[in-house]
Design a protein around this motif. Structure first.
Motif, short mmCIF file in Angstrom:
data_model
loop_
_atom_site.label_atom_id
_atom_site.label_comp_id
_atom_site.label_asym_id
_atom_site.label_seq_id
_atom_site.Cartn_x
_atom_site.Cartn_y
_atom_site.Cartn_z
N SER A 163 -34.98 -7.27 40.54
CA SER A 163 -35.51 -8.63 40.65
C SER A 163 -36.56 -8.85 39.58
CB SER A 163 -36.12 -8.84 42.04
OG SER A 163 -36.81 -10.07 42.09
N ARG A 164 -36.52 -10.00 38.97
CA ARG A 164 -37.53 -10.33 37.96
C ARG A 164 -38.89 -10.60 38.59
NH1 ARG A 164 -35.40 -11.16 32.85
NH2 ARG A 164 -33.18 -11.70 32.73
N GLN A 165 -38.93 -10.76 39.91
CA GLN A 165 -40.20 -10.99 40.60
C GLN A 165 -40.92 -9.70 40.99
OE1 GLN A 165 -37.51 -13.37 41.68
NE2 GLN A 165 -38.50 -14.55 40.07
N SER A 185 -39.10 -4.87 34.14
CA SER A 185 -39.12 -4.23 32.83
C SER A 185 -37.82 -3.47 32.54
CB SER A 185 -40.31 -3.27 32.73
OG SER A 185 -40.21 -2.26 33.72
N HIS A 186 -37.02 -3.23 33.59
CA HIS A 186 -35.75 -2.50 33.42
C HIS A 186 -34.59 -3.42 33.07
CE1 HIS A 186 -37.05 1.53 34.79
NE2 HIS A 186 -37.91 0.85 35.53
N VAL A 187 -34.81 -4.71 33.02
CA VAL A 187 -33.73 -5.64 32.69
C VAL A 187 -33.32 -5.45 31.22
CG1 VAL A 187 -33.09 -8.06 32.40
CG2 VAL A 187 -34.42 -7.33 34.41
N SER A 229 -29.21 -14.85 39.37
CA SER A 229 -29.49 -16.05 40.16
C SER A 229 -30.87 -15.92 40.78
CB SER A 229 -28.43 -16.23 41.26
OG SER A 229 -28.75 -17.32 42.09
N ASN A 230 -31.67 -16.94 40.62
CA ASN A 230 -32.97 -17.01 41.27
C ASN A 230 -33.83 -15.77 41.02
OD1 ASN A 230 -34.88 -18.34 42.86
ND2 ASN A 230 -34.09 -17.51 44.78
N GLY A 231 -33.75 -15.23 39.81
CA GLY A 231 -34.54 -14.06 39.44
C GLY A 231 -33.92 -12.73 39.80
N LEU A 232 -32.79 -12.73 40.50
CA LEU A 232 -32.09 -11.50 40.86
C LEU A 232 -31.06 -11.19 39.77
CD1 LEU A 232 -32.08 -9.46 43.24
CD2 LEU A 232 -30.12 -10.71 44.14
#
Length: 540
Positions: free
Chosen positions: A504-506, A511-513, A522-525
């Motif tokens: 999740s970006r939240q 940092s692993h993206v 979707s929605n930060g996921l």
């Protein structure tokens, strides 16, 4: 001291029945309206029960594990889950809808069976007082299995623990009714009680243990002349229910009962402390007020069960026994019976209570003063547990906020977990492994995927501690030895046949993206292809 509260066909009795019926109806409607929002709580137990029903509805007889990509059985393949899975297969409804229906039926069924149980003791006059204590008398809403707290009901009544407790009261009520009956109704009741107890044990082990304790302690409740007969009934129920439990085909009951249950995970001293000193403290302290009425069979039984589970809870603390640790929370509805009896014994009805409290506080009699102060302290304890629950109901996105926010023209604050996960995981095939942290990955099995490490462990699966530790290392800050870190990550992906990585970006794991590895978002996921992610890591 003995005060009779037995039923009479008076107007007060009819009013009490109507009041309790209204109480049950309001609770049922409340759960029906709010339980669809339970997916807005990311770490709710409901996810794991949904995953079990989903897996069984896809493959009833050889489902594999609902959490990991293994063939291990699951303790969650209970009669409750199997029944809901068959309902899904026969009607075409989704497991989520089936669990929503179950939550409503569990709510209505439990409080109806609770009234029926009290009726067997001719004590329905205490049903409303005891029922209110069941949903309100907590130091804090536990948010834990076996909780009947008002703010927990919409997302906890989907759990098999609620179903099991309803079966327990049915079992106890049956046996009490035939304590002096002829042979035929006794045999029928014993068989039905044994089936109920077996279903309770298989559906939720801790609640089933409470059921067995309640059955045994019925011997204390009956008259001395009936104890030998009731003891024979108890033994018969125990033998038959054990036989039925052993015959359950979806998991081995003997393995579940004797598996050891590693204290590292299954015994949680923090939870045990909160249960004793916060969640359950008000109700068990209040049961002391009912001690003068222990000559009543129902009160004697309620106090006996309460005392036994408290002792067993202390034993679990000393022995680090996970099998006994949660019994005090499971038994709170039983303890509420004794508290309800005390409430009705002090004064019938709200008007009687308020009049007695006020007159007692103003009285010059020390004994009346003391009784009124006791009542005031009880009211304070009840409000202490009630007000935070109402605040949560009005404010939490997984409770009533989505219904109330539009009326007040405010944001509902729902994270939209279901639609987000459904969108991101749409391309994941059933059984494919998704690597994620424990919180983010918790709902994945509810959409057909499997995970490497789970927030709640599976009883029959091995190596789960290693799964947790390896997952934590995978997402830990990169080592200065970059190549070695990548090799360790590759080993984990190969060992567990990981197909995707979910973050999740939240969270700090954003940092692993790796943009080149993203499959869906979707929605930060963010869902990433594991092999492309490794390749991107190597190119850094």
């Amino acid at each position: 001291m003995k005060t009779s509260l037995q039923n009479s066909p008076s107007r007060d009795a009819r009013f009490g029945l109507l009041a309790y019926a209204a109480f049950c109806l309001v609770l049922t409607i409340y759960v029906a309206c709010i339980t669809p929002f339970r997916s807005e709580m990311l770490l709710a137990d409901a996810w794991e029960h949904h995953a079990a029903v989903l897996t069984l509805s896809d493959n009833l007889w050889t489902p594999g594990n609902p959490t990991y990509a293994t063939k291990d059985p699951s303790i969650r393949y209970s009669p409750y889950s199997v029944g809901l899975a068959i309902l899904c297969q026969q009607t075409g409804i989704t497991p989520y809808t089936a669990l929503s229906i179950a939550a409503v039926l569990n709510t209505l069924g439990f409080f109806a069976v609770f009234w029926w149980f009290l009726r067997g003791f001719a004590m329905t006059s205490i049903s409303l007082a005891a029922g209110l204590c069941i949903v309100l008398l907590y130091g804090e809403a536990p948010g834990y299995a076996n909780s009947f707290a008002l703010s927990d009901l919409p997302w906890h009544m989907v759990n098999p623990s609620a179903f099991s407790l309803m079966l327990n009261f049915f079992c106890w009520g049956l046996l009490w009714r035939v304590r002096s009956s002829s042979i035929t109704p006794t045999v029928i009741a014993v068989v039905a009680a044994a089936v109920s107890l077996a279903l309770s044990v298989l559906s939720h082990g801790m609640t089933g243990v409470l059921g067995a304790i309640g059955v045994i302690l019925l011997v204390i409740a009956v008259d001395a002349s009936q104890r030998t007969r009731v003891l024979m009934m108890v033994i018969s129920v125990g033998v038959l229910s054990l036989t039925l439990s052993v015959a359950w085909p979806w998991y081995r009951f003997i393995d579940a009962a004797t598996g050891g249950h590693d204290p590292w995970y299954w015994f949680n001293p923090t939870i045990l402390k909160r249960m004793f000193f916060l969640w359950c403290a008000p109700v068990y302290l209040a049961t002391l007020l009912a001690l003068p009425y222990r000559s009543e069979p129902l009160v004697r039984w309620s106090l006996s069960v309460s005392g036994v589970v408290i002792v067993l809870g202390i034993v679990s603390w000393l022995a680090q026994s996970a099998s006994l640790a949660r019994l005090p929370l499971a038994a709170t509805p039983v303890a509420c019976i004794a508290v309800g009896y005390w409430i009705k014994s002090v004064a019938p009805g709200l008007r009687g209570w308020s009049t007695q409290v006020l007159s007692g506080l103003l009285s010059r009699s020390a004994s009346r003063n003391a009784q009124s102060l006791t009542q005031v302290l009880f009211i304070v304890a009840l409000l202490y547990g009630t007000l935070p629950q109402f605040h949560a109901i009005l404010s939490e996105p997984y409770l009533a906020r989505p219904l109330i926010a539009p009326l007040l023209k405010r944001e509902d604050k729902q994270p939209r977990n279901w639609s987000t996960y459904q969108t991101v995981l749409a391309g994941v095939e059933p059984g494919e492994v998704v690597l994620s942290d424990m919180a983010t990955g918790w709902p994945v099995p509810s959409f057909g995927g499997r995970i490497v490490a789970a927030n709640h462990l599976e009883l029959f699966s091995h190596g789960q501690r290693e799964r947790l530790e390896e997952t934590e290392r995978f997402f830990a800050t990169q080592s200065t030895e970059q190549q070695r870190a990548i090799e360790q990550q590759r080993e984990l992906i190969d060992r567990y046949a990981v197909r995707y990585i979910l973050v999740s970006r939240q969270t700090p794991l954003a940092s692993h993206v790796q943009d080149n590895a993203i499959v869906a978002e979707s929605n930060g996921l963010v869902l990433m292809d594991a092999r492309k992610w490794l390749a991107a890591q190597s190119d850094r």
